[in-house]
Motif scaffolding. Structure first.
Motif, PDB file in Angstrom:
ATOM      1  N   ILE A 160       0.862  -1.179   0.000  1.00 18.84           N
ATOM      2  CA  ILE A 160       0.000   0.000   0.000  1.00 18.84           C
ATOM      3  C   ILE A 160       0.899   1.229   0.000  1.00 18.84           C
ATOM      4  O   ILE A 160       1.799   1.362   0.825  1.00 18.84           O
ATOM      5  N   ILE A 161       0.645   2.149  -0.937  1.00 17.14           N
ATOM      6  CA  ILE A 161       1.508   3.314  -1.101  1.00 17.14           C
ATOM      7  C   ILE A 161       1.060   4.462  -0.204  1.00 17.14           C
ATOM      8  O   ILE A 161       1.858   5.101   0.467  1.00 17.14           O
ATOM      9  N   GLY A 162      -0.233   4.730  -0.209  1.00 16.67           N
ATOM     10  CA  GLY A 162      -0.767   5.846   0.568  1.00 16.67           C
ATOM     11  C   GLY A 162      -2.081   6.290  -0.025  1.00 16.67           C
ATOM     12  O   GLY A 162      -2.570   5.704  -1.001  1.00 16.67           O
ATOM     13  N   PRO A 163      -2.692   7.328   0.529  1.00 15.03           N
ATOM     14  CA  PRO A 163      -3.996   7.752   0.036  1.00 15.03           C
ATOM     15  C   PRO A 163      -3.909   8.370  -1.350  1.00 15.03           C
ATOM     16  O   PRO A 163      -3.139   9.298  -1.580  1.00 15.03           O
ATOM     17  N   ASP A 164      -4.714   7.841  -2.277  1.00 19.73           N
ATOM     18  CA  ASP A 164      -4.851   8.448  -3.606  1.00 19.73           C
ATOM     19  C   ASP A 164      -5.872   9.570  -3.585  1.00 19.73           C
ATOM     20  O   ASP A 164      -5.754  10.541  -4.342  1.00 19.73           O
ATOM     21  N   ALA A 165      -6.906   9.442  -2.762  1.00 16.42           N
ATOM     22  CA  ALA A 165      -7.954  10.459  -2.712  1.00 16.42           C
ATOM     23  C   ALA A 165      -8.731  10.350  -1.414  1.00 16.42           C
ATOM     24  O   ALA A 165      -8.836   9.270  -0.821  1.00 16.42           O
ATOM     25  N   LEU A 166      -9.282  11.468  -0.979  1.00 14.90           N
ATOM     26  CA  LEU A 166     -10.234  11.527   0.123  1.00 14.90           C
ATOM     27  C   LEU A 166     -11.541  12.054  -0.444  1.00 14.90           C
ATOM     28  O   LEU A 166     -11.546  13.043  -1.190  1.00 14.90           O
ATOM     29  N   VAL A 167     -12.640  11.406  -0.075  1.00 13.15           N
ATOM     30  CA  VAL A 167     -13.956  11.766  -0.607  1.00 13.15           C
ATOM     31  C   VAL A 167     -14.787  12.370   0.523  1.00 13.15           C
ATOM     32  O   VAL A 167     -14.936  11.758   1.594  1.00 13.15           O
ATOM     33  N   PHE A 168     -15.336  13.557   0.286  1.00 14.13           N
ATOM     34  CA  PHE A 168     -16.130  14.269   1.276  1.00 14.13           C
ATOM     35  C   PHE A 168     -17.539  14.497   0.745  1.00 14.13           C
ATOM     36  O   PHE A 168     -17.729  14.793  -0.442  1.00 14.13           O
ATOM     37  N   GLY A 169     -18.505  14.398   1.642  1.00 17.73           N
ATOM     38  CA  GLY A 169     -19.872  14.823   1.366  1.00 17.73           C
ATOM     39  C   GLY A 169     -20.128  16.107   2.124  1.00 17.73           C
ATOM     40  O   GLY A 169     -20.177  16.093   3.363  1.00 17.73           O
ATOM     41  N   LEU A 180      -2.904  -4.959   7.513  1.00 22.21           N
ATOM     42  CA  LEU A 180      -2.647  -4.535   6.133  1.00 22.21           C
ATOM     43  C   LEU A 180      -1.203  -4.105   5.928  1.00 22.21           C
ATOM     44  O   LEU A 180      -0.859  -3.565   4.875  1.00 22.21           O
ATOM     45  N   GLY A 181      -0.349  -4.341   6.906  1.00 21.41           N
ATOM     46  CA  GLY A 181       1.072  -4.063   6.744  1.00 21.41           C
ATOM     47  C   GLY A 181       1.514  -2.684   7.166  1.00 21.41           C
ATOM     48  O   GLY A 181       2.658  -2.296   6.917  1.00 21.41           O
ATOM     49  N   PHE A 182       0.633  -1.911   7.821  1.00 18.75           N
ATOM     50  CA  PHE A 182       1.044  -0.613   8.355  1.00 18.75           C
ATOM     51  C   PHE A 182       1.901  -0.839   9.598  1.00 18.75           C
ATOM     52  O   PHE A 182       1.598  -1.695  10.426  1.00 18.75           O
ATOM     53  N   SER A 183       2.970  -0.051   9.732  1.00 18.42           N
ATOM     54  CA  SER A 183       3.829  -0.146  10.911  1.00 18.42           C
ATOM     55  C   SER A 183       3.862   1.191  11.629  1.00 18.42           C
ATOM     56  O   SER A 183       3.701   2.254  11.018  1.00 18.42           O
ATOM     57  N   ALA A 213       3.541  -0.221   3.868  1.00 15.22           N
ATOM     58  CA  ALA A 213       4.779  -0.817   3.364  1.00 15.22           C
ATOM     59  C   ALA A 213       5.265  -0.188   2.066  1.00 15.22           C
ATOM     60  O   ALA A 213       6.454  -0.268   1.744  1.00 15.22           O
ATOM     61  N   GLY A 214       4.374   0.447   1.309  1.00 13.09           N
ATOM     62  CA  GLY A 214       4.756   0.958  -0.004  1.00 13.09           C
ATOM     63  C   GLY A 214       5.335   2.345  -0.028  1.00 13.09           C
ATOM     64  O   GLY A 214       5.559   2.902  -1.105  1.00 13.09           O
ATOM     65  N   MET A 237       9.239  15.918   5.077  1.00 16.65           N
ATOM     66  CA  MET A 237       8.966  14.874   6.064  1.00 16.65           C
ATOM     67  C   MET A 237      10.104  13.855   6.100  1.00 16.65           C
ATOM     68  O   MET A 237      10.717  13.558   5.070  1.00 16.65           O
ATOM     69  N   ASP A 238      10.380  13.306   7.295  1.00 15.48           N
ATOM     70  CA  ASP A 238      11.372  12.236   7.423  1.00 15.48           C
ATOM     71  C   ASP A 238      10.934  10.995   6.653  1.00 15.48           C
ATOM     72  O   ASP A 238       9.739  10.723   6.480  1.00 15.48           O
ATOM     73  N   LEU A 239      11.924  10.219   6.207  1.00 15.28           N
ATOM     74  CA  LEU A 239      11.693   8.921   5.583  1.00 15.28           C
ATOM     75  C   LEU A 239      12.213   7.823   6.516  1.00 15.28           C
ATOM     76  O   LEU A 239      13.239   7.998   7.179  1.00 15.28           O
ATOM     77  N   HIS A 240      11.508   6.690   6.544  1.00 14.61           N
ATOM     78  CA  HIS A 240      11.899   5.589   7.419  1.00 14.61           C
ATOM     79  C   HIS A 240      11.732   4.262   6.691  1.00 14.61           C
ATOM     80  O   HIS A 240      10.919   4.129   5.767  1.00 14.61           O
ATOM     81  N   ASP A 241      12.508   3.273   7.136  1.00 15.77           N
ATOM     82  CA  ASP A 241      12.334   1.911   6.648  1.00 15.77           C
ATOM     83  C   ASP A 241      12.195   0.980   7.843  1.00 15.77           C
ATOM     84  O   ASP A 241      12.050   1.431   8.988  1.00 15.77           O
ATOM     85  N   ASP A 242      12.259  -0.311   7.598  1.00 14.73           N
ATOM     86  CA  ASP A 242      11.989  -1.268   8.669  1.00 14.73           C
ATOM     87  C   ASP A 242      13.100  -1.330   9.718  1.00 14.73           C
ATOM     88  O   ASP A 242      12.925  -1.967  10.759  1.00 14.73           O
ATOM     89  N   ALA A 243      14.217  -0.667   9.477  1.00 10.12           N
ATOM     90  CA  ALA A 243      15.282  -0.626  10.478  1.00 10.12           C
ATOM     91  C   ALA A 243      14.997   0.403  11.578  1.00 10.12           C
ATOM     92  O   ALA A 243      15.676   0.421  12.607  1.00 10.12           O
TER      93      ALA A 243
END
Length: 314
Positions: A3-12, A176-179, A194-195, A272-278
């Protein structure tokens, strides 16, 4: 799961005209805007989608004041969509939509979608700085500020939820693989799928159930200068600054939040900072020192010279 991240947010929303103008003034590009709604895109195609509050095509409301109806995640490939479907259909309904995406509810009742990402690749320079002791990033006679700089946000960065049970909510996204990259004790986690290596694409804050919903969303800018220019321009159009500008401690991202007619705050962020599994997650109590490294105060422009400001002694 990639999963890369949010492509879109939908509002009513209840005031489509005001919300549409807000997003345009914020810097997003209007796409397919009609009397019933529209799509407002960053440079990579990530977007905010608006529909009228009573639009029958929208997922159900959360039952609170929140106007967020759906968070649509982009994933790497169709195999990831299928893997998510297989995991979640073990204990909940998974709806398969005609466009190939799937739709589910998380354990807090938020509607989620998952699709092969529609993000466009970006090839843009980062903000360049010159610093003593380091090679120059800008050549001689190249200026660092430009009133004509493109201030279109680059990509949808993250969304923040108010949730009644942060631990239960976090366990769902762990499936879903979120850490967890960092955590405010007793408040909630910053989560990275993870993406991506972004510090977080989702942050959750535990609140009473009546507050459940979207606290804010934000788009990445090209750097701190772009953030300050965009925020200053936005404030100059009459929109009310809520928090910032400043720099967060967890994630290190620059921020500037504004009030909005979408029932949530809207932020600009950068660097923003970048992080990996380490990475080892940090934890701290929520407080002013933990939530920001520093905080500035937006004031009207001023120039030295002339009389002192009113009320100041000579």
């Amino acid at each position: 799961m990639n999963i890369i991240g949010p492509d879109a947010l939908v509002f009513g929303v209840d005031d489509l005209a005001a919300c549409s103008q807000y997003l345009i003034d914020y810097g997003l590009q209007p796409v397919d805007v009609t009397a019933t709604g529209g799509r407002f895109e960053a440079l990579d195609g990530t977007a905010i989608v608006l529909r009228r509050q009573d639009d029958a095509s929208l997922p159900p409301a959360l039952g609170t004041a929140s106007m967020l109806r759906k968070t649509l995640y982009g994933v790497a490939d169709a195999a990831t969509v299928q893997a998510i479907a297989l995991e979640l259909q073990r204990d909940r309904e998974v709806r398969r939509l005609p466009d190939g995406s799937i739709e589910v509810e998380d354990d807090m009742g938020f509607t989620l979608g998952f699709q092969v990402t529609q993000r466009r690749a970006l090839h843009l320079p980062a903000e360049a700085i010159n610093a003593p002791g380091a090679p120059a990033q800008r050549a001689p006679n190249v200026v660092g500020v430009d009133d004509a700089q493109d201030l279109t946000p680059r990509t949808l960065s993250h969304v923040v939820y108010f949730v009644p049970d942060a631990a239960k909510a976090e366990a769902f996204y762990a499936r879903l693989g979120f850490s967890c990259t960092d955590r405010f004790t007793g408040v909630g986690p910053f989560l990275r799928p993870a993406g991506t290596q972004d510090h977080h694409t989702l942050f959750m804050i535990e609140t009473p159930p009546f507050m459940k919903g979207c606290e804010h969303f934000t788009f990445h800018m090209g750097g701190p200068t772009a953030l300050m220019q965009a925020g200053s321009r936005f404030a100059g159009k009459g929109y009310q600054s809520f928090w910032g500008p400043g720099r967060h401690r967890f994630g290190s991202n620059w921020f500037w939040y504004f009030n909005s007619p979408l029932g949530c705050h809207v932020e600009y962020d950068a660097d923003m900072d970048l992080h990996d599994d380490a990475w080892t997650a940090r934890e701290a109590p929520m407080g002013a020192d933990a939530s920001q490294l520093f905080l500035l105060q937006h004031r009207e422009k001023w120039a030295p010279g002339g009389p002192p400001p009113p009320g100041k002694a000579l």
